[in-house]
Design a protein around this motif. Structure first.
Motif, PDB file in Angstrom:
ATOM      1  N   PHE A  80       0.780  -1.486  -0.409  1.00 40.38           N
ATOM      2  CA  PHE A  80      -0.195   0.272   0.037  1.00 40.38           C
ATOM      3  C   PHE A  80       0.489   1.463   0.079  1.00 40.38           C
ATOM      4  N   GLU A  81       0.559   1.991  -0.709  1.00 39.61           N
ATOM      5  CA  GLU A  81       1.466   3.200  -1.033  1.00 39.61           C
ATOM      6  C   GLU A  81       0.822   4.364  -0.415  1.00 39.61           C
ATOM      7  N   PHE A  82       1.252   5.487   0.385  1.00 45.90           N
ATOM      8  CA  PHE A  82       0.071   6.995   1.909  1.00 45.90           C
ATOM      9  C   PHE A  82       0.651   7.528   0.518  1.00 45.90           C
ATOM     10  N   PHE A  83      -0.285   8.613   1.115  1.00 45.47           N
ATOM     11  CA  PHE A  83      -0.057  10.218   0.154  1.00 45.47           C
ATOM     12  C   PHE A  83      -0.751  11.134   1.853  1.00 45.47           C
ATOM     13  N   VAL A  84       0.538  12.145   2.191  1.00 44.82           N
ATOM     14  CA  VAL A  84      -0.595  13.291   3.538  1.00 44.82           C
ATOM     15  C   VAL A  84      -0.001  13.906   2.582  1.00 44.82           C
TER      16      VAL A  84
END
Length: 756
Positions: A736-740
């Motif tokens: 899973f990639e995460f973006f903030v």
């Protein structure tokens, strides 16, 4: 690939809900034992004597006689303690069994102390604030005798042509679910028998926001996978929050009108989700199944009852045909008894069976309605809903000592401030922007000119003005209005132009194929910009607009939606800098209508275009970029925020454990401000095509100049679940990639792996 299936807790919840639905209330059962078939059918009949804002052409007749005969279970369009007491006395003192009525109303965004339209309120991203506005709405409405609310509307929509986007929370299932919970909890709180709470109704079940062509009441056709993953979650969230009733939608689902759709009303709502309240139709939607092609009134009424509908709004199909259908074996008395039981159980939950007059306290309106505190909340809510779309040359905020040209057809207007679906509000009590400017900046030199009509099209204005004057066409010619405005602008330091839609240019049956600012106002804006004066556009609308032209101009743009009763004061608070805008868009704004639907969570394709630069044989357009003009989550501030130290505590997530994603946010500007920190994920490989990004958490924080805060988002397996092709709620192992960031177009920051 192995799936993590429905949790034991969720299965237990479903089972528990089913058991609760089977419990019997002695007081209700005793009534049912006494009731004739006709009296049971009467409880399924919801009427309106008129007087409010109708959503159809039908108004009930002989309401008083029907109440006395026991042929009415509830009414709407009636308010005030005295009128409600009179209605209850008709039922309690004149009908054979004396069963009190449900008293309903559309309290959509505040009762008398009107707050911003729901799309605007959702842009605050402040769930406690949204909950508080619903709580105050319930306090005011119950003071006026109302115990049942036809709100919240939680329909997901990605089509701004549809007028009713104004009533929802935008395009995203997760954010929409949080708003649904906040509103249900605000209206109902933890005690439905308390005199200041009312029963909520989640609507419109289901998929109403996906009507084809953005045309109200139109058909809906989508895969069940999309239903469960992208459109159903807010309805389910409301059910899980304990919402008392559910309203059906006008559209069809899988070719069957929602009001008569057993798969929706029984298989999903009751059996899968464990809903134990009652289901009411929308305005005459039972009768409208005839035009859907489902049969005559008797046939569609029987179809709706058997599907799981409990109450028929206004159409009286149940009242006039169900007895005959029982005699002909088309429905059973047991099915009617079940529906009547659900209505009576709602009345029991509200305490009406013990005290029919608990909402008829004549002393409450003066104490609870339009109080100073309620109006202060409305003003605060409005300021938190505004979205700064563009800031040009720092010409916002405006100095309180400046010479200001306040221009535009919405600058000194009372009737459009409340917004669509505010039937309980008093437009004469609203604060226009001109008054608000003078209140907040008494030392400023403010000169007003209308400048243009909202629209010059008289035929269009006639359609918009169905409920009264919203577009007023001046006796002066457009050229005269413009000339006056330009004189005022030339003599000013700064121009503030209040432009956009009239309130009824959005809302129910207010759909538009062009979502630009009307040409009459576009001309005004062009000419004001040509003066070379600093120009601030305060934009009011009930939907995302196509403002591509205006975004290219040297102007600042503050999106104010339709702000409610305190509109002018709230706009002034933000324009003059007493409040720093902090709203974020909850719907993407398209570059033009040809892009629709455009939304951040679209699925990846086999031929994605990696950049905005055109590439042949990729998924794109010849004439515009793929990206929206303004993305979901966008919103600027009078200060600047910097994101740093973004990291995950682990590269691995296992069932029962947590990965914490943290970020430090710093206010690097010179003003205090609020920022909505947003966390998105992308499932790189799964059994069905994943969305490019998916919002799973957010937090609104308040930072002083130079202040930093570290935000930590705990991520568990539950946050990664989705419905697969078998409609099982699962999470699949993988990366899973995460973006903030502060908007949905934030960049990828890291990865973690879900393992067995």
């Amino acid at each position: 690939m192995k799936n993590f299936n429905l949790s034991v807790a969720m299965l237990l919840f479903i089972g528990l809900s089913s058991l609760q639905a089977q419990e019997r209330i002695p007081q209700v059962e005793a009534l049912l034992e006494k009731m004739t078939l006709e009296e049971k059918i009467g409880q399924l009949n919801l009427l309106t004597p008129g007087g409010g804002v109708a959503t159809g052409s039908v108004v009930s007749e002989d309401v008083e006689a029907k109440i006395k005969a026991g042929d009415v279970g509830g009414i709407f369009g009636v308010s005030s303690p005295d009128r409600v007491r009179q209605a209850q006395e008709l039922a309690v003192k004149n009908s054979r069994l004396g069963i009190p009525l449900l008293i309903g109303s559309d309290v959509i965004h505040g009762y008398k102390s009107t707050v911003p339209i729901p799309l605007g309120l959702s842009s605050s991203w402040d769930m406690e604030l949204i909950k508080e506005t619903a709580k105050v709405a319930a306090k005011e409405a119950t003071a006026d005798g109302i115990n049942w609310n036809f709100s919240p509307m939680v329909d997901i929509s990605r089509d701004p042509r549809w007028g009713r986007v104004a009533e929802g929370a935008g395009e995203d299932a997760y954010l929409g679910s949080q708003v649904a919970i906040a509103m249900v909890e605000g209206y109902q709180q933890d005690d439905l028998r308390a005199p200041n709470t009312m029963m909520a109704t989640v609507k419109h079940f289901a998929l109403y926001g996906a009507a084809e062509g953005g045309r109200d009441y139109n058909r809906v056709d989508m895969s069940r996978n999309m239903m469960f993953n992208e459109y159903f979650p807010p309805y389910k969230a409301a059910v899980d929050a304990g919402v008392g009733s559910v309203m059906t939608s006008f559209n069809d689902v899988d070719g069957i009108p929602a009001t008569g759709n057993k798969w929706l009303l029984t298989d999903i709502l009751r059996e899968r989700w464990g809903f134990d309240g009652f289901v009411v139709s929308d305005y005459t939607s039972v009768n409208e199944m005839v035009d859907h092609g489902m049969g005559d009134l008797q046939a569609v009424s029987a179809m709706a009852l058997k599907a799981g509908l409990d109450m028929d709004m206004v159409g009286e199909g149940f009242l006039t045909t169900l007895k005959k259908s029982v005699e002909e074996g088309k429905v059973t008395e047991e099915e009617i008894t079940t529906a009547a039981r659900r209505i009576l159980e709602a009345k029991h939950k509200l305490g009406l069976l013990d005290d029919p007059y608990r909402y008829s306290d004549a002393s409450r309106p003066e104490k609870d309605i339009l109080t100073k505190e309620n109006r202060q909340l409305a003003r605060h809510a409005a300021t938190q809903s505004f979205v700064l779309l563009k800031r040009n040359d720092n010409n916002l905020p405006v100095s309180k000592t400046a010479k200001i040209a306040l221009i535009g057809p919405l600058a000194n207007d009372k009737f459009n401030m409340l917004g669509t679906w505010a039937p309980t509000g008093d437009r004469n009590l609203s604060i226009p922007v001109l008054e608000g400017f003078r209140n907040v900046a008494p030392n400023a030199q403010i000169t007003y000119a209308k400048g243009a009509n909202i629209s010059n099209d008289t035929a269009f204005a006639k359609k918009v003005n169905v409920f009264g004057p919203r577009i007023e066409i001046s006796d002066e010619s457009p050229d005269q209005l413009l000339e006056e405005a330009l004189k005022v602008a030339q003599a000013s330091d700064v121009v503030v132009a209040v432009v956009g839609e009239a309130s009824e240019m959005s809302g129910e049956s207010a759909n538009r194929t062009s979502i630009q600012i009307p040409e009459s106002q576009k001309r005004l804006i062009r000419e004001l910009v040509a003066t070379k004066k600093p120009v601030v556009l305060v934009l009011m609308s009930g939907r995302p607009l196509d403002i591509s032209e205006e975004m290219d101009m040297p102007v600042s743009i503050l999106q104010a939606w339709h702000p409610g009763i305190e509109a002018g004061n709230a706009v002034a608070d933000v324009v003059f800098g007493d409040v720093n805008p902090s709203g974020k868009l909850t719907m993407s704004w398209p570059r033009n209508v040809g892009q629709i639907p455009v939304y951040y969570g679209e699925r990846t394709t086999g031929r994605p275009q990696a950049t905005e630069e055109f590439q042949k044989f990729k998924s794109n357009y010849l004439d515009v970029q793929n990206s929206p003009l303004l993305p979901f989550g966008h919103g600027l501030s009078y200060t600047l925020f910097e994101y740093s130290k973004i990291k995950a505590t682990s590269e691995t997530l296992r069932p029962g454990s947590t990965v914490n994603i943290s970020v430090t946010v710093t206010n690097v500007g010179d003003r205090a401000g609020k920022e909505v920190v947003q966390l998105y994920i992308h499932d790189k490989v799964r059994s069905i095509t994943p969305p490019k990004k998916q919002l799973i958490a957010f937090e609104k924080i308040d930072l002083k100049p130079g202040e930093s805060k570290t935000i930590e988002f705990p991520v568990t397996v539950e946050d990664l679940k989705f419905y697969n092709t078998d409609l099982e709620y699962v999470a699949e192992p993988g990366e899973f990639e995460f973006f903030v960031g502060g908007t949905s177009d934030c960049e990828m920051q890291g990865t973690f792996n879900l393992v067995e």
